[in-house]
Design a protein around this motif. Sequence first.
Motif, PDB file in Angstrom:
ATOM      1  N   ASP B  50      70.743 -90.585  27.826  1.00  0.00           N
ATOM      2  CA  ASP B  50      71.565 -91.797  27.957  1.00  0.00           C
ATOM      3  C   ASP B  50      71.769 -92.185  29.421  1.00  0.00           C
ATOM      4  OD1 ASP B  50      73.111 -89.585  28.500  1.00  0.00           O
ATOM      5  OD2 ASP B  50      74.979 -90.545  27.811  1.00  0.00           O
ATOM      6  N   THR B  51      71.039 -91.534  30.323  1.00  0.00           N
ATOM      7  CA  THR B  51      71.152 -91.893  31.740  1.00  0.00           C
ATOM      8  C   THR B  51      70.814 -93.377  31.914  1.00  0.00           C
ATOM      9  OG1 THR B  51      70.522 -89.674  32.370  1.00  0.00           O
ATOM     10  CG2 THR B  51      70.290 -91.369  34.049  1.00  0.00           C
ATOM     11  N   GLY B  52      71.734 -94.097  32.558  1.00  0.00           N
ATOM     12  CA  GLY B  52      71.567 -95.552  32.621  1.00  0.00           C
ATOM     13  C   GLY B  52      70.972 -96.034  33.926  1.00  0.00           C
ATOM     14  N   LEU B  53      70.922 -95.155  34.923  1.00  0.00           N
ATOM     15  CA  LEU B  53      70.426 -95.585  36.232  1.00  0.00           C
ATOM     16  C   LEU B  53      70.027 -94.360  37.043  1.00  0.00           C
ATOM     17  CD1 LEU B  53      70.272 -98.027  38.380  1.00  0.00           C
ATOM     18  CD2 LEU B  53      72.508 -97.234  39.125  1.00  0.00           C
ATOM     19  N   VAL B  54      68.951 -94.496  37.823  1.00  0.00           N
ATOM     20  CA  VAL B  54      68.542 -93.413  38.712  1.00  0.00           C
ATOM     21  C   VAL B  54      68.591 -93.939  40.145  1.00  0.00           C
ATOM     22  CG1 VAL B  54      66.680 -91.838  39.369  1.00  0.00           C
ATOM     23  CG2 VAL B  54      67.034 -92.413  36.947  1.00  0.00           C
ATOM     24  N   VAL B  55      69.241 -93.149  41.033  1.00  0.00           N
ATOM     25  CA  VAL B  55      69.230 -93.473  42.469  1.00  0.00           C
ATOM     26  C   VAL B  55      68.461 -92.343  43.132  1.00  0.00           C
ATOM     27  CG1 VAL B  55      70.619 -93.830  44.544  1.00  0.00           C
ATOM     28  CG2 VAL B  55      71.484 -94.595  42.317  1.00  0.00           C
ATOM     29  N   SER B  56      67.322 -92.680  43.761  1.00  0.00           N
ATOM     30  CA  SER B  56      66.496 -91.599  44.293  1.00  0.00           C
ATOM     31  C   SER B  56      66.072 -91.842  45.732  1.00  0.00           C
ATOM     32  CB  SER B  56      65.252 -91.420  43.424  1.00  0.00           C
ATOM     33  OG  SER B  56      64.353 -90.528  44.046  1.00  0.00           O
ATOM     34  N   ASP B  57      66.021 -90.758  46.465  1.00  0.00           N
ATOM     35  CA  ASP B  57      65.488 -90.790  47.821  1.00  0.00           C
ATOM     36  C   ASP B  57      63.993 -91.055  47.756  1.00  0.00           C
ATOM     37  OD1 ASP B  57      65.373 -90.579  50.526  1.00  0.00           O
ATOM     38  OD2 ASP B  57      65.321 -88.385  50.558  1.00  0.00           O
ATOM     39  N   MET B  58      63.442 -91.690  48.795  1.00  0.00           N
ATOM     40  CA  MET B  58      62.009 -91.968  48.816  1.00  0.00           C
ATOM     41  C   MET B  58      61.233 -90.730  49.266  1.00  0.00           C
ATOM     42  SD  MET B  58      59.772 -94.270  48.265  1.00  0.00           S
ATOM     43  CE  MET B  58      58.401 -95.242  48.820  1.00  0.00           C
ATOM     44  N   ASN B  59      61.669 -90.143  50.388  1.00  0.00           N
ATOM     45  CA  ASN B  59      60.908 -89.041  50.965  1.00  0.00           C
ATOM     46  C   ASN B  59      61.525 -87.700  50.585  1.00  0.00           C
ATOM     47  OD1 ASN B  59      59.077 -90.770  52.406  1.00  0.00           O
ATOM     48  ND2 ASN B  59      60.842 -91.258  53.703  1.00  0.00           N
ATOM     49  N   MET B  60      60.842 -87.030  49.662  1.00  0.00           N
ATOM     50  CA  MET B  60      61.311 -85.702  49.248  1.00  0.00           C
ATOM     51  C   MET B  60      60.103 -84.789  49.195  1.00  0.00           C
ATOM     52  SD  MET B  60      63.968 -86.595  46.160  1.00  0.00           S
ATOM     53  CE  MET B  60      62.783 -87.555  45.257  1.00  0.00           C
ATOM     54  N   PRO B  61      60.293 -83.524  49.510  1.00  0.00           N
ATOM     55  CA  PRO B  61      59.184 -82.587  49.389  1.00  0.00           C
ATOM     56  C   PRO B  61      58.781 -82.435  47.911  1.00  0.00           C
ATOM     57  CG  PRO B  61      61.217 -81.422  49.909  1.00  0.00           C
ATOM     58  CD  PRO B  61      61.533 -82.871  49.976  1.00  0.00           C
ATOM     59  N   GLY B  62      57.520 -82.176  47.659  1.00  0.00           N
ATOM     60  CA  GLY B  62      57.056 -81.977  46.287  1.00  0.00           C
ATOM     61  C   GLY B  62      56.706 -83.300  45.629  1.00  0.00           C
ATOM     62  N   MET B  63      57.718 -83.950  45.110  1.00  0.00           N
ATOM     63  CA  MET B  63      57.486 -85.223  44.427  1.00  0.00           C
ATOM     64  C   MET B  63      58.267 -86.299  45.171  1.00  0.00           C
ATOM     65  SD  MET B  63      58.471 -86.154  40.488  1.00  0.00           S
ATOM     66  CE  MET B  63      57.845 -84.632  39.824  1.00  0.00           C
ATOM     67  N   ASN B  64      57.576 -87.324  45.692  1.00  0.00           N
ATOM     68  CA  ASN B  64      58.343 -88.353  46.394  1.00  0.00           C
ATOM     69  C   ASN B  64      58.891 -89.391  45.417  1.00  0.00           C
ATOM     70  OD1 ASN B  64      56.458 -90.376  45.870  1.00  0.00           O
ATOM     71  ND2 ASN B  64      55.368 -90.080  47.810  1.00  0.00           N
ATOM     72  N   GLY B  65      59.640 -90.358  45.951  1.00  0.00           N
ATOM     73  CA  GLY B  65      60.319 -91.336  45.106  1.00  0.00           C
ATOM     74  C   GLY B  65      59.373 -92.113  44.203  1.00  0.00           C
ATOM     75  N   LEU B  66      58.208 -92.501  44.777  1.00  0.00           N
ATOM     76  CA  LEU B  66      57.255 -93.280  43.990  1.00  0.00           C
ATOM     77  C   LEU B  66      56.713 -92.486  42.808  1.00  0.00           C
ATOM     78  CD1 LEU B  66      55.127 -95.240  46.623  1.00  0.00           C
ATOM     79  CD2 LEU B  66      56.862 -96.112  45.043  1.00  0.00           C
ATOM     80  N   GLU B  67      56.370 -91.216  43.099  1.00  0.00           N
ATOM     81  CA  GLU B  67      55.860 -90.361  42.010  1.00  0.00           C
ATOM     82  C   GLU B  67      56.933 -90.155  40.946  1.00  0.00           C
ATOM     83  OE1 GLU B  67      52.805 -87.773  44.838  1.00  0.00           O
ATOM     84  OE2 GLU B  67      54.888 -87.164  44.586  1.00  0.00           O
ATOM     85  N   LEU B  68      58.188 -90.021  41.414  1.00  0.00           N
ATOM     86  CA  LEU B  68      59.289 -89.829  40.467  1.00  0.00           C
ATOM     87  C   LEU B  68      59.426 -91.056  39.547  1.00  0.00           C
ATOM     88  CD1 LEU B  68      61.660 -88.164  39.397  1.00  0.00           C
ATOM     89  CD2 LEU B  68      63.111 -89.251  41.120  1.00  0.00           C
ATOM     90  N   ILE B  69      59.306 -92.257  40.156  1.00  0.00           N
ATOM     91  CA  ILE B  69      59.397 -93.483  39.334  1.00  0.00           C
ATOM     92  C   ILE B  69      58.368 -93.423  38.199  1.00  0.00           C
ATOM     93  CG2 ILE B  69      58.982 -95.986  39.301  1.00  0.00           C
ATOM     94  CD1 ILE B  69      60.064 -96.138  42.131  1.00  0.00           C
ATOM     95  N   ALA B  70      57.133 -93.088  38.578  1.00  0.00           N
ATOM     96  CA  ALA B  70      56.064 -93.057  37.578  1.00  0.00           C
ATOM     97  C   ALA B  70      56.380 -92.053  36.466  1.00  0.00           C
ATOM     98  CB  ALA B  70      54.740 -92.713  38.246  1.00  0.00           C
ATOM     99  N   ARG B  71      56.883 -90.857  36.864  1.00  0.00           N
ATOM    100  CA  ARG B  71      57.181 -89.835  35.845  1.00  0.00           C
ATOM    101  C   ARG B  71      58.386 -90.240  34.989  1.00  0.00           C
ATOM    102  NH1 ARG B  71      55.158 -84.667  37.148  1.00  0.00           N
ATOM    103  NH2 ARG B  71      56.075 -84.041  35.148  1.00  0.00           N
ATOM    104  N   VAL B  72      59.386 -90.870  35.620  1.00  0.00           N
ATOM    105  CA  VAL B  72      60.570 -91.308  34.862  1.00  0.00           C
ATOM    106  C   VAL B  72      60.175 -92.361  33.838  1.00  0.00           C
ATOM    107  CG1 VAL B  72      62.727 -92.626  35.044  1.00  0.00           C
ATOM    108  CG2 VAL B  72      62.311 -90.713  36.583  1.00  0.00           C
ATOM    109  N   ARG B  73      59.272 -93.253  34.247  1.00  0.00           N
ATOM    110  CA  ARG B  73      58.833 -94.309  33.326  1.00  0.00           C
ATOM    111  C   ARG B  73      58.192 -93.728  32.069  1.00  0.00           C
ATOM    112  NH1 ARG B  73      61.883 -97.233  34.785  1.00  0.00           N
ATOM    113  NH2 ARG B  73      61.817 -98.776  36.451  1.00  0.00           N
ATOM    114  N   GLU B  74      57.548 -92.577  32.232  1.00  0.00           N
ATOM    115  CA  GLU B  74      56.951 -91.940  31.040  1.00  0.00           C
ATOM    116  C   GLU B  74      58.039 -91.486  30.066  1.00  0.00           C
ATOM    117  OE1 GLU B  74      54.509 -88.739  32.456  1.00  0.00           O
ATOM    118  OE2 GLU B  74      53.314 -90.083  33.709  1.00  0.00           O
TER     119      GLU B  74
END
Lengths: 145, 382, 121
Positions: B50-74
């Motif tokens: 039920d998470t309604g919103l994600v606030v994420s940093d862009m530059n993170m070790p391992g998985m960056n913000g863009l990669e996270l967006i793609a995985r969250v969309r799945e």
Amino acid sequence: MTDRTITLTFTPDFRTVDLVRAALQGICRELFEPDGGAFTFELALAATEAMNNVAEHSGASVAELEVAADEEGVVLRLASPGERFDSSAAAAMPDDASDPDGAEGGYGLALIQELVDRLEFVYENGRNVLTLYKRFNNEGITKEG
Amino acid sequence: MDEGKCRILVVDDDPFVAEMLAVILDADGYAVETAENGLQALERMAAAPDTGLVVSDMNMPGMNGLELIARVRELNADVPIIILTGNNEISVAIQALNGGASDYLLKDENIQETIVISVEKVLEKHQLRMKNRQLMEDLARKNRELEKERVLAHKVQESILPQNLSLPGFRTATRYRPSNQIGGDFFDAWESGGHVHFLIGDISGHSTSSALLMAVCKGMFHSLGQTMHDPLALVTAANRMLCPMLGDSGMFLTLVYMTYARESGTLRLLSAGHNPVYLLRGEEIISFESTGPALGWDADDSWDVTEAALTLGDLLFLYTDGLIEAKNDAGEEFEGRLSATLAALTTMPEEMVAGVFGALTDFCGGRFEDDITLFAVLREEP
Amino acid sequence: MEIKVEVDNNVVILRPVGSLVASTAEFLKAQVAKLVEKNYVHVLLDMAKLEFIDSSGLGACIAANKTLAGSEGGLVCTGASEPVRKIFRITRADQKIPFADSRLDGLRILQDKAFKGGGKG
């Protein structure tokens, strides 16, 4: 309502165009013209002609109609991705080539020009964007509070 | 969490930043969870759908913000995502927005204010989009339902009109006015094998099935009438087919079937529970009453047949019960006025039909609750 | 949209209910073609329940008129709201299709024509 914009995203086919037209008329009735008079009819007609055009010629699988209002009128922005649409050719050519006197087709763009106060076309970021502006006071109605 | 405020997931590899954002958003009434990296964020998302919103940093070790967006969309295609960065480059912002972020924020000294505004704006926009989608889906569904009914109604409406034939020796006029529901009246006239056939019918009820039954009946009589010219044989055959079809549906139809033999000049008339047919001959008005039961009740039913010689100038007037059952403001039916109305009119079919319909409209103030069919046939010089 | 059908002597009255637009215009044309097949060539288009029309709907009216005129009949419109009427004026479609002030006038125009044309009585 100064800054609010409503965006309708839809699949540009004729059936859906009719639905979006009905939604637009609903929005107008709700916001500007409760008795749904000439302003609503003409704005909806201009939008319908523009959307039909996208449905017929663009091949786009999605289109966006943005409705915004200021104190004096309504702005419609119709955007659809695709190749640049040649508006001058469309204005000159009847839709139906089999109809030599142009009686059945070719009204679309000419009609839009008659119905709105300003019409702008741009091609940007791979999207055809048609902006229509229609003033309230044309038809003698004023905007509510 | 305040009522109406959603769950927010904050992802930042700097625990201090994550904690600070959590405090700001928590103070604004949101339920906030934090994650230190992309993988942890995905775990938290999976645990709290039920998470309604994600606030994420862009530059993170391992998985960056863009990669996270793609995985969250799945996991959750619709959840809005706000991307944070310490980098003030426009290209990064564009990258984030093109990658599916809903908004883009700079981690600067204003973050305390900008994050709250951004969250509100993004959530409001998201809600509007969802509402819009729901609206379009509702509209589309309603349209599909209407369409289904419409297709059915259309087929029937178009089939209701008989072929507009010229029948030598006859002059006909028709007024057909269906009620707002789908109608059950039908009428037809044609010639085959030296016989002219006329029929008028009325199906009980006003449902889609009564309209379909009308279409079936019209087709059935028309095809039987190509080879059979005796009203009794024809109607008996039709009734035998109709009874099993109608079963215990409770539906039935009343009908007048007339054939005119050109050679003998004789009219044969069968009325299955239908209203009287009027024959106007000079000053005289003769009425032909029903000669048996309605159709669709009993496969073994039978009918009498009335015979009359038609002479030049004779006018037959047929109608359905919508005419005589129409009521005025006082609740009286038109039935009592019909003979007098007919007697006052000339015997030209067009004038007769227009005159009766005009009198009816005056009588009931234009409020018709049933289908109305008027059919006038004049025997004239060929 | 749906189209209600009425008959008044030789004239068929078509009453479109809803919107006559790109997605429904073909239906009007098909309906008129079927009427011509059945030998009904005088049509009164009663627009009192027509909520919306676009240029495709307009085109369908003009095509219908052409089909009917080709069979020595014709189309007459009536009952249009002022915005609908205005669209016919702007596009000059009203120079091709006559408008009648009332249903009765429309019927009269068509029935006179039917009589002169020697249609079936």
